[in-house]
Design a protein around this motif. Structure first.
Motif: not given
Length: 479
Positions: A142-169
């Motif tokens: 469970a602890t590992l899943m929480v840690a992985v979840g925080t990193l997955i959250s970082t992935f999607w938030i940065l994907a959204s913000n990075s698209w605003m910085q360098t939009p494509q697709g």
């Protein structure tokens, strides 16, 4: 790339209302980002601590887990609450952006909720309250899943913000974005660098907080295994990750030069394109009206060497961009130097810590411990300075090269934004000021003492809480 045409009602929005809306969002996002950053770093730290306890059976690893899990729980809760306000602001203050870019940013944030947040929420209860109710290995999972979840959250938030910085697709149809390739949207040109930069920054933020807390207790005479272990682990992390962060930052700079050249020119305070090598402005005061950097301390050719990795590389100056497309150089020039300066300071103290460790004095040098206590909040300062550089450097675009910030704002009257900004400042100061105070008090208590003089508190830590807020079982008055 075709820029988005502005609706008439947006063009008529007063400049002051736009500025106030930007200040309000900057205020709320600045409060928000510090808590998830701490949570991301602490989640992985907790996983390492529990793994070490399972492998070695040493009690101090478990004591450290219980201590830092309380701090993680409070930081996680405040991060969730502060993030909710930002979601409302997209609708109230930035309806133009939501209408235009929602087909891209909406699904990306939805993916974050469906994958990361549900994963964190599902296993967080087991991690915090599942002791003696599930097996040790299940709890570790469970602890590992929480840690992985925080990193997955970082992935999607940065994907959204990075698209605003360098939009494509995407394409623009009927005045809004239409996704064409989700692969291109998510893995846009700046995303890998920004994701790595932010994830490492979160670990460094947590490492500095853990090191500062350990140093605090070392100064008060504690030399038990728990205090020494958390201080030692934090210093190892800083020694490894701080130089790696500088390397990733360099790669990120090269990417910015290619895709956001105006931002790079503003960061460096470069106005004229210099042929045959660009000087580096160490310090100075960029003047947007006079189009110069006053009192500049220059080092010839060093700008080319750092920014292009060549002796005579060329950097476009701000004068080569239209005035209306230039970021505010004064802001990003100094925010970048605050970030970079604190980063170099972290590397220096990590190196000093390694030298003290080699001499067997890591836990005995009081000047170094005092310095690390003062260094504890610098991770947050560097993080905020980095985000100011990123976001202010993107201006005047909300989606770089496609949609201007003035086109994204709702048709607001300045008085509306003034009132909500005042309310938010008062509410945030009260709620999160109290939360930060409580976090600091929790850190002062330290992990359980091995000599047993705080047996009651140690026993409470081993018990299963019955409600979420019981994860932090000390009252503000008691600690």
């Amino acid at each position: 790339m075709t820029a988005y045409p502005a609706p008439q009602h947006i063009m008529e929005t007063s400049l002051k209302a736009l500025d106030l809306a930007r200040i309000q969002f900057a205020f709320t996002v600045s409060f928000h980002i510090v808590f998830p950053a701490l949570s991301i770093g602490l989640a992985s730290f907790l996983a390492v601590l529990e793994g070490a306890w399972l492998k070695t059976g040493k009690q101090h690893y478990k004591d450290l887990f219980h201590f830092w899990s309380k701090i993680f729980a409070v930081a996680f809760g405040m991060g969730v609450v502060s993030g909710v306000v930002m979601a409302y602001e997209f609708g109230t203050n930035w309806s133009g952006f939501s209408s235009f870019a929602g087909p891209v940013t909406g699904p990306l944030l939805a993916y974050e909720v469906m994958t990361a947040f549900f994963l964190e929420a599902g296993f967080l209860g087991i991690m915090l309250f599942g002791w003696h109710r599930v097996s040790a290995r299940a709890h570790f999972g469970a602890t590992l899943m929480v840690a992985v979840g925080t990193l997955i959250s970082t992935f999607w938030i940065l994907a959204s913000n990075s698209w605003m910085q360098t939009p494509q697709g995407f394409e623009i149809a009927d005045g809004r974005v239409v996704p064409v390739s989700w692969w291109a949207i998510i893995f846009n040109p700046s995303f890998p660098y920004r994701l790595a930069h932010m994830a490492i920054a979160a670990f460094i933020v947590a490492g500095l907080v853990v090191a500062g807390t350990g140093a605090w207790h070392l100064l008060r005479g504690r030399r038990d295994p728990a205090v020494k272990t958390m201080f030692s682990m934090a210093m190892w992390l800083l020694l490894i990750l701080a130089p790696v962060q500088a390397f990733v930052g360099d790669l990120h700079g090269l990417n910015t030069r290619e895709h956001q050249p105006a931002k790079l020119a503003a960061i460096e305070g470069i106005w004229d394109t210099e042929k045959g090598g660009t000087a580096l402005n160490l310090f100075g005061i960029p003047d947007m009206e006079a189009e110069t950097t006053r009192y500049a301390l220059k080092i010839p050719r060093l700008g080319s060497l750092i920014l292009t990795h060549s002796w005579d590389g060329e950097i476009r100056g701000l004068k080569s961009f239209p005035k209306e497309d230039r970021p505010n150089s004064l802001i990003v020039f100094w925010s970048f130097r605050v970030m970079a300066g604190l980063g170099m300071l972290t590397i220096a103290f990590a190196a000093i810590g390694a030298w003290l460790r080699k001499r067997g004095r890591l836990f005995d040098s009081r000047p170094f411990a005092r310095a690390m206590v003062w260094m504890a909040p610098t991770g947050f300062l560097s993080l905020l300075a980095g985000w100011v550089t990123t976001e202010a450097g993107r201006q005047p675009w909300v989606v770089y090269g496609v949609m201007r910030t003035a086109q994204a704002v709702s048709p607001l009257h300045e008085q509306q934004v003034e009132v909500t900004l005042l309310v938010l400042v008062l509410a945030y100061t009260l709620v999160f000021g109290t939360g930060i105070y409580y976090l600091l008090k929790l850190m002062r208590t330290g992990p359980a003492h091995p000599d047993g003089h705080d047996t009651a508190r140690h026993k409470r830590q081993q018990q299963t809480a019955r409600r979420p807020m019981s994860a932090a079982d000390d009252t503000i008055e008691a600690v």
